[in-house]
Design a protein around this motif. Sequence first.
Motif: not given
Length: 564
Positions: A413-415, A447-448, A456-461
Amino acid sequence: MDTSDSTAKLDFIRQIVAEDLKTNKWGGRVHTRFPPEPNGFLHIGHAKAICLNFGIAAENNGLCNLRFDDTNPIKEEAEYIDAIIEDVRWLGFDWQDRLYYASDYFEQMYQYAVQLIKKGNAYVCDLNAEQIREYRGTLTTPGKNSPYRNRSVEENLDLFERMRAGEFPDGSRTLRAKIDMASPNLNMRDPVMYRILHATHHRTDDKWCIYPTYDWAHGLEDSIEKITHSICTLEFENHRPLYDWFLDQLGVHHPQQIEFARLNLSYTVMSKRKLQQLVQEAKVNGWDDPRMPTISGMRRRGYSPESIREFCRRIGVNKFNSTVDIALLEHCVRQDLNKRSPRVMAVLRPLKVIIDNYRKEKVEELEAVNNPEDPSAGTRKVPFSQELYIERDDFMEEPPKKFYRLAPGREVRLRYAYFITCNNVIKNADGQVIELHCTYDPATRGGDAPDGRKVKATLHWVSAHHAIEAEVRLYDHLFTKENPDDVEQGNDFKSNLNPNSLETLVSCRVEPSLAGATPGSRYQFERLGYFCTDPDSSAGKLIFNRTVTLRDPWAKIQKAQQNR
Ligand code: ATP
Ligand code: MG
């Protein structure tokens, strides 16, 4: 309320103050002072003394003076005075119109000395510094009387006046208190009150060529200002009999000296002499270098005054010297910044991501939460587009077990944005990954996934075309050892300096909402820690200091203690 119970919770100094109020010892007054010597910048140890003195005054409807103990012309500078004033004010304390200088009392101190000479309590001594030391004796052997000890009052008055008039060279004579050369307390063996020093003072200029010693001057300063509780650090405990002796001989207002343990902090040094060395030898970039334990360094680093005050409250005061874990200070900083800092996205080590199925010209403004701890902080828009940057550390071509972030074929996921899947990895000639090609799932906006599938992960960008380039400075402990003074023979504390205490990253990218960030603004960069805009930052070049990481070792220590 049961007062005996409430005073039981007070520290030993506040107990003394409460007791004095009860017995009306000082006519209901509480008057303290913070008396820095202007020979360096203030550090976190001074913050402890500041919070204590100003705190006790405020809690008891009393007063606290700011007083510069500027009795030594050699090491003192006007630059330090300005810095100290700024720092005490920034910490949140107010001395109103009571800013004093010990040097303003030089004439009065001189007259007090004349009074002691006339009483037969002081004499001019012609021994030099080395001889005085020899005559003083040791802890196990008594001292010897100076051959000049029995000079007549007339001769002493004449010589003292001529000392003041500049007739004698530096170090040739002193004025000494006539107490007891056999006293078990070495401080009582005829201590020096004045020494000859032809030096220009930053405030009195060349008016004086004799200067009072700390022991002689300090009690007089307190007395003149009608201080009630003269709070100082433990190393002055052995000086208290002398403090009392001077004031008793003069028969003037006599404050109570109370000693407490100075603050020591792990992984740093607190002596001004050592901090001065670090500055002079350019081991750091000035007194306000964010790695320094100085108030100005901490301010530049992004510490808030509230967090420093909370730290001082938590450590309390006592009578035993010890070292406080620097993790506790950082914990207080995190707790405070967590409540107040807006969240933003920034990428420290950018890796380009291209969303192949996102239209090239398209830009979406996605809604991001400013502070989950503070709903009133609201939301903001962050732009999303085809070319993004993510953190280089958030991708691995061959992920080991437990690495849940982005990897070939994997979805994350990208936040505040979308789920993306990595399809293709582009490398340069050296085999370094320079670009990732991904696809996004339009159904996951915000984000859903509507089908309930998990990542399993959410990244900032950040969006590559919208982000602003910035410099980010990361800090680690200034020293590699908990106790920097723990050194091999022949080395000094500087051999324990941490060579990696500063890491400068010059091509970071921050989200566009940071465009106008003014120096001193504090943020949480999501997943990376708390950051503060550096004073050298400008609209053309943004610079951020990392205040602390998000990882909180102290919280872990606390939890472990509670579960025991
Ligand atoms: P240093 O030894 O670092 O030069 P200092 O005691 O000479 O410090 P001052 O300017 O005389 O520095 O200190 C002003 C006040 O701050 C004093 O009352 C002193 O007791 C207090 N203080 C200094 N260092 C500490 C410390 N580490 N912890 C608590 N109080 C301190
Ligand atoms: Mg001092």
